[in-house]
Design an enzyme around this catalytic site. Structure first.
Site, mmCIF file in Angstrom:
data_model
loop_
_atom_site.group_PDB
_atom_site.id
_atom_site.type_symbol
_atom_site.label_atom_id
_atom_site.label_comp_id
_atom_site.label_asym_id
_atom_site.label_seq_id
_atom_site.Cartn_x
_atom_site.Cartn_y
_atom_site.Cartn_z
ATOM 1 C CG HIS A 8 -1.673 -1.679 1.662
ATOM 2 N ND1 HIS A 8 -2.916 -1.730 1.083
ATOM 3 C CD2 HIS A 8 -1.165 -0.446 1.378
ATOM 4 C CE1 HIS A 8 -3.157 -0.585 0.465
ATOM 5 N NE2 HIS A 8 -2.115 0.214 0.628
ATOM 6 C CB CYS A 50 -4.395 2.482 2.461
ATOM 7 S SG CYS A 50 -3.239 3.615 1.652
ATOM 8 C CD GLU A 76 -4.108 -5.040 1.586
ATOM 9 O OE1 GLU A 76 -4.492 -4.173 0.792
ATOM 10 O OE2 GLU A 76 -3.896 -4.806 2.801
#
Length: 528
Positions: free
Chosen positions: A174, A83, A176
């Site tokens: 993202h 990001c 994660e």
């Protein structure tokens, strides 16, 4: 041991990113952008996190990014930007980043246009992939030396880039978060590119942490702040394993504990863990100092200061005590704004009594053997130390105790009221065999009274709120039981109905029961 350094630019997902890497048995640690590069250059890979910063509105590229990329130019050490991390990488390599352009929030579909090592065995050119975005700024043109791996279907903006020769990768999304289904595999590919060995385990942590405790303490003595909860119990067991009788455990009865908690602590430490404990009843002191206090931050500060004062009194009875052990874990540090390598650039959510509530004049040096672990990791550690499942699966209990579950002014009458209501609720959850399938459950006493009818008479009593949540690591949480199967949902609804009836019929002063269905975020798990 392989190690990944995460440079935290303030993303709400940085802690989750660290946790996901550890799920792959690779140790990760988080550092602020102002960390000295010499302290982290021995790692195997760097990750630049997301965050609220804006490249077009900033004062330039942070020095740590210059240091990392110059080091990469010499060594080809892998670097991943996520990001904002992608945007700052792109800007370094002479790409334009445009503010408030091609915003994307939530689920996004990508067009994969080129193969790369970072997507090997996950996606290939021609595929479409589902990811999760959260950005307002966008990379406008291709960074020098990079190739585009994927574009967003929504607006054809750059979503993923790679410089295979220098092993630098960037993702606008993202990986994660759990809403990016293949995210963990993308992280695994990046760590494979870095040659990371999967050599971080709880067993290795025990050995390393014992050595660290011995080195820190030497021949001095440690006084331990016990609460009876999972964190302080595991921290005490680990510290006792490392230094034995140099550890002196003290349990303070602050008058704000769960029902019958003192007896449970005696059973746990003295009978099961075989660790000597001094129990000190200071309930009158705490309740007196909290009189008329309604602000939750003041409650936490007063409780933290009083705890330290009492521990200093106990420590003065011993010779050579220089250290205070606490069961601080990662989420505690995060929500308090943090300190040291894991400090956040974000705002303080609440002071944790183990962190933000400590007075600046504290005489002790801190021993926090669990401060880099998440709650589920603490439980795994506890099992490896031989602590029983019953103890390890106890629901989290806040350090300030019932003070942050009694909204408004605290009185002895309210404490007894809440203890009784909470005991009824928890025992019924256990009766319905739901205790071990939820993260945490408790009762909150509200500062408002409501009208009721009991025995044909008007009542005017307190309202209380039941709360139960599911979570993986305490960083986010879903309201229970809406995340569960239908059978569990109905079982729980019967449970809270029975709890409501039992509380109103058994606890003098409560005449209304509500249920809190708010997730975290936007709420925190505790009310204060």
């Amino acid at each position: 041991m392989s190690k990944v350094a995460i440079i935290d630019f303030g993303s709400q997902f940085t802690q989750l990113l660290a946790r996901r890497i550890r799920d792959l048995n690779i140790y990760s640690e988080i550092f602020l952008p102002n960390v000295a590069f010499d302290l982290i250059k021995g790692v195997d890979a760097f990750i630049l996190s997301g965050g609220p910063r804006s490249v077009p509105n900033s004062d330039g590229i942070p020095k740590i990014v210059h240091d990392i990329l110059q080091f990469n130019e010499k060594t080809s050490i892998p670097v991943l930007g996520i990001c904002y991390g992608l945007q700052i990488l792109s800007n370094y390599f002479e790409s334009d980043v445009v503010s408030n352009c091609n915003k994307e929030f939530g689920k996004t579909i990508l067009n994969i246009i080129k193969n790369s090592k970072i997507i090997e065995n996950i996606w290939e050119s021609g595929d479409q992939a589902c990811v999760w975005m959260s950005h307002a700024d966008s990379v406008y043109n291709i960074p020098r030396g990079f190739e585009v791996i994927a574009y967003s279907v929504l607006n054809n903006s750059i979503a993923m880039v790679a410089n295979e020769q220098r092993r630098i990768y960037g993702m606008q999304f993202h990986p994660e978060v759990y809403h990016t289904p293949d995210g963990i595999n993308l992280l695994a590919n990046f760590l494979d590119i870095a040659g990371c060995q999967k050599d971080w385990t709880v067993t290795s942590f025990i050995d390393d942490q014992q050595d660290a405790i011995k080195k820190q303490i030497g021949n001095k003595k440690v006084i331990a702040a016990l609460s009876g909860g999972v964190d302080s119990s595991v921290a005490a067991a680990l510290t006792y394993k490392a230094i034995g009788d140099q550890l002196h455990c003290v349990f303070i009865d602050n008058g704000l504990l769960r029902y019958n908690e003192v007896e449970k602590v005696k059973q746990l430490f003295i009978n099961e863990l075989k660790i000597p404990v001094t129990i000190v009843d200071k309930s009158a002191v705490f309740l007196n100092r909290l009189k008329s206090i309604t602000d939750p931050e003041r409650k936490r500060k007063i409780i933290g200061e009083t705890f330290i004062e009492i521990f200093e009194e106990e420590a003065n009875k011993l010779e050579g005590v220089e250290f205070l052990m606490q069961g601080t874990i990662y989420p505690d540090v995060v929500e308090s704004g943090g300190s040291g390598s894991i400090a956040k650039e974000s705002v303080v959510i609440k002071s944790h009594h183990n962190v933000g509530g400590l007075p600046k004049t504290m005489k002790f040096k801190l021993v926090e053997p669990l401060k880099y672990l998440f709650k589920d990791e603490v439980r795994i550690l506890g099992r490896n130390l031989g602590i029983s499942t019953e103890i390890l699966m106890r629901h989290p209990f806040p350090g300030p105790g019932l003070a942050v579950r009694i909204i408004g002014e605290i009185t002895e009458e309210k404490v007894k009221m809440l203890q009784a209501a909470d005991d009824i609720y928890i025992n019924l959850i256990k009766k319905y065999e739901l205790y071990d399938v939820m993260w945490q459950a408790f009762v909150v006493l509200l500062p408002v009274k409501t009208v009721g009818v009991m025995g044909d008479r008007r009542t005017y009593g307190h309202a209380c709120v039941l709360r139960a949540v599911n979570s993986h690591d305490g960083m986010t949480a879903e309201s229970f039981p809406f995340c569960m199967d239908e059978e569990t949902q109905w079982k729980f609804f019967k449970c809270i109905q029975e709890a409501s009836n039992a509380i109103i019929n058994s606890v003098n002063g409560i005449n209304r029961v509500a249920y809190d269905i708010t997730s975290k975020p936007p709420a925190t798990i505790e009310w204060e």
